[in-house]
Design a protein around this motif. Sequence first.
Motif, mmCIF file in Angstrom:
data_model
loop_
_atom_site.group_PDB
_atom_site.id
_atom_site.type_symbol
_atom_site.label_atom_id
_atom_site.label_comp_id
_atom_site.label_asym_id
_atom_site.label_seq_id
_atom_site.Cartn_x
_atom_site.Cartn_y
_atom_site.Cartn_z
ATOM 1 N N GLU A 198 0.826 -1.217 0.000
ATOM 2 C CA GLU A 198 0.000 0.000 0.000
ATOM 3 C C GLU A 198 0.853 1.255 0.000
ATOM 4 O OE1 GLU A 198 -2.480 0.333 3.433
ATOM 5 O OE2 GLU A 198 -1.008 -0.570 4.786
ATOM 6 N N TYR A 199 2.098 1.148 0.458
ATOM 7 C CA TYR A 199 3.006 2.296 0.423
ATOM 8 C C TYR A 199 3.458 2.553 -1.020
ATOM 9 C CZ TYR A 199 2.932 0.702 5.225
ATOM 10 O OH TYR A 199 2.497 0.279 6.453
ATOM 11 N N GLY A 200 3.784 1.472 -1.717
ATOM 12 C CA GLY A 200 4.142 1.606 -3.119
ATOM 13 C C GLY A 200 2.990 2.134 -3.949
ATOM 14 N N TYR A 201 1.780 1.721 -3.599
ATOM 15 C CA TYR A 201 0.589 2.172 -4.338
ATOM 16 C C TYR A 201 0.475 3.703 -4.307
ATOM 17 C CZ TYR A 201 -4.330 3.012 -5.411
ATOM 18 O OH TYR A 201 -5.495 3.492 -5.954
ATOM 19 N N HIS A 202 0.685 4.304 -3.135
ATOM 20 C CA HIS A 202 0.587 5.763 -3.028
ATOM 21 C C HIS A 202 1.691 6.453 -3.827
ATOM 22 C CE1 HIS A 202 -2.721 6.273 -0.173
ATOM 23 N NE2 HIS A 202 -2.289 5.171 0.422
ATOM 24 N N LEU A 203 2.879 5.843 -3.853
ATOM 25 C CA LEU A 203 3.979 6.442 -4.604
ATOM 26 C C LEU A 203 3.764 6.328 -6.112
ATOM 27 C CD1 LEU A 203 7.001 5.197 -2.459
ATOM 28 C CD2 LEU A 203 5.890 7.430 -2.392
#
Length: 496
Positions: free
Chosen positions: A418-423
């Motif tokens: 989910e962190y990669g998704y925001h980036l």
Amino acid sequence: MVNNNLTSQLTETLSVDNGTDETPIKWCSVSLSEVLEKGNRLEASVYDVESKQAYARIKDGIYPPVYLLGINSPVKKAHYGGRLKRNYVEKNSKNAIGFIGSSEMLDINPQPLKFMVDDERVSNLHVKRGTVLMSRSGTIGNMSFVNETLEKFLISEHAMRLECDDYPGYVYAFLKSKTGQALIQANIYGSVIQQIEPEHLTGIPIPNAPNEIKSEIDNLVSRSYSLRDESNVLIEKATQLMIKELCLPAIENFDLKLFKRNVPVDTFNVKLSGLTYRLDASYHVPIVDAITQHLKENCRELTTVADTRISKRIVLPGRFKRIYVEENVGRVFIGGKQLWELDPCNKKYLSLSKHGDRIKEQLELHENMTLITCSGTIGKVSLVGKHWENWAANQHIIRIVPADNSVAGYLNTFLASEYGYHLITRHTYGAVIDEIDDLHVSKIPIPILKNQDIQRLINVLTLQANEKRYEAYKLEQMALKIMDNEVIYAKRPELV
């Protein structure tokens, strides 16, 4: 004078044969007894040529058929959850449970976007392990099988539940075969939204094969779905290792530098030096800065996808007019909607003679590539398995070719989090259809962990998960092959 008459000229022009072939029309004769047997239905699709051939193939097969639902039938109960007003809650709410639809149930590891309170009101939306699921509204006939992963979610009423006392995997394999699909399609009704009901299963015949064959097919399907469960466990373990090593808090726990709090919309400041020629607010959302700053403080080095230690190449195919062909003469072609499926349904096939060079240079997929959807729905991430080798995907998917297999799994794990998704999604642009491109993907931050042993372990776990999915694919294909060769198309001994 007559020859110069306009009417005469038009008549002559209209009578010219341009050699244009008419579109082939499928036709067949239908007896009154067939109409009565089909419940007095008069839609042409009910008597489709392929479905009639499939019906005859089962009726005249080596094993006497029984009907899918009814007396002495393999399916003991066919039903779907009742319609109800869906009161969605936040993911972290008390007793929240993921709610997925009939398309998400096809994913190897569904990621629900909606959540409901798990109480008595939604009890009939639960599913039991070993239940066969079939989409019954909109797109009809997509099949899934309830394993440990799916058992954790609520599933919408658009998925029909087929409960069997014995050999549910055998029923699953038959309905997923081309013959089973043809029989399902013949029972669809509805002019705007197509549907199928449990009572329509009473007219679908299924070969009553010996128990040894049923057991073999059932075991293959069950093992295939167990391997998917195991792969999901490995992915979760890899993700949690990454989160622990980077000391990442839950997304909702990041300290966002908001200009005003307790207001209906997020309000924040952006320095002129930080605009980078982007004036859309979504590019500057505080969560991205919070994640990036946290990564800088907790990793050895924060690099980007474009770093040659991370990737060799980032490919965004160009747009083109597609020429489709039959299954056996073209290259498998999939889209972003199918990225999370093990064996994508509704596959198409691209012409090799028309698109051969483009397929080789831009469209072809290779094991351990990371795929990211870049148009429409942004940020779906998938790792290419061995069974997708040399398949092709459309131009709405960006390919990241990893530097090597020592980083392929780790790269995918971070981007799929989910962190990669925001980036990824912070780069989204477009007023009507959302888009990102290969330049945006090249700029996505990637943390290099302080503990390289942990990074290697994350990489290994992810690649092991990918290998299990490949094994799961092979087992399901083996089950479908046995269904075709030893059941549906099996010849009587005297005819061999």
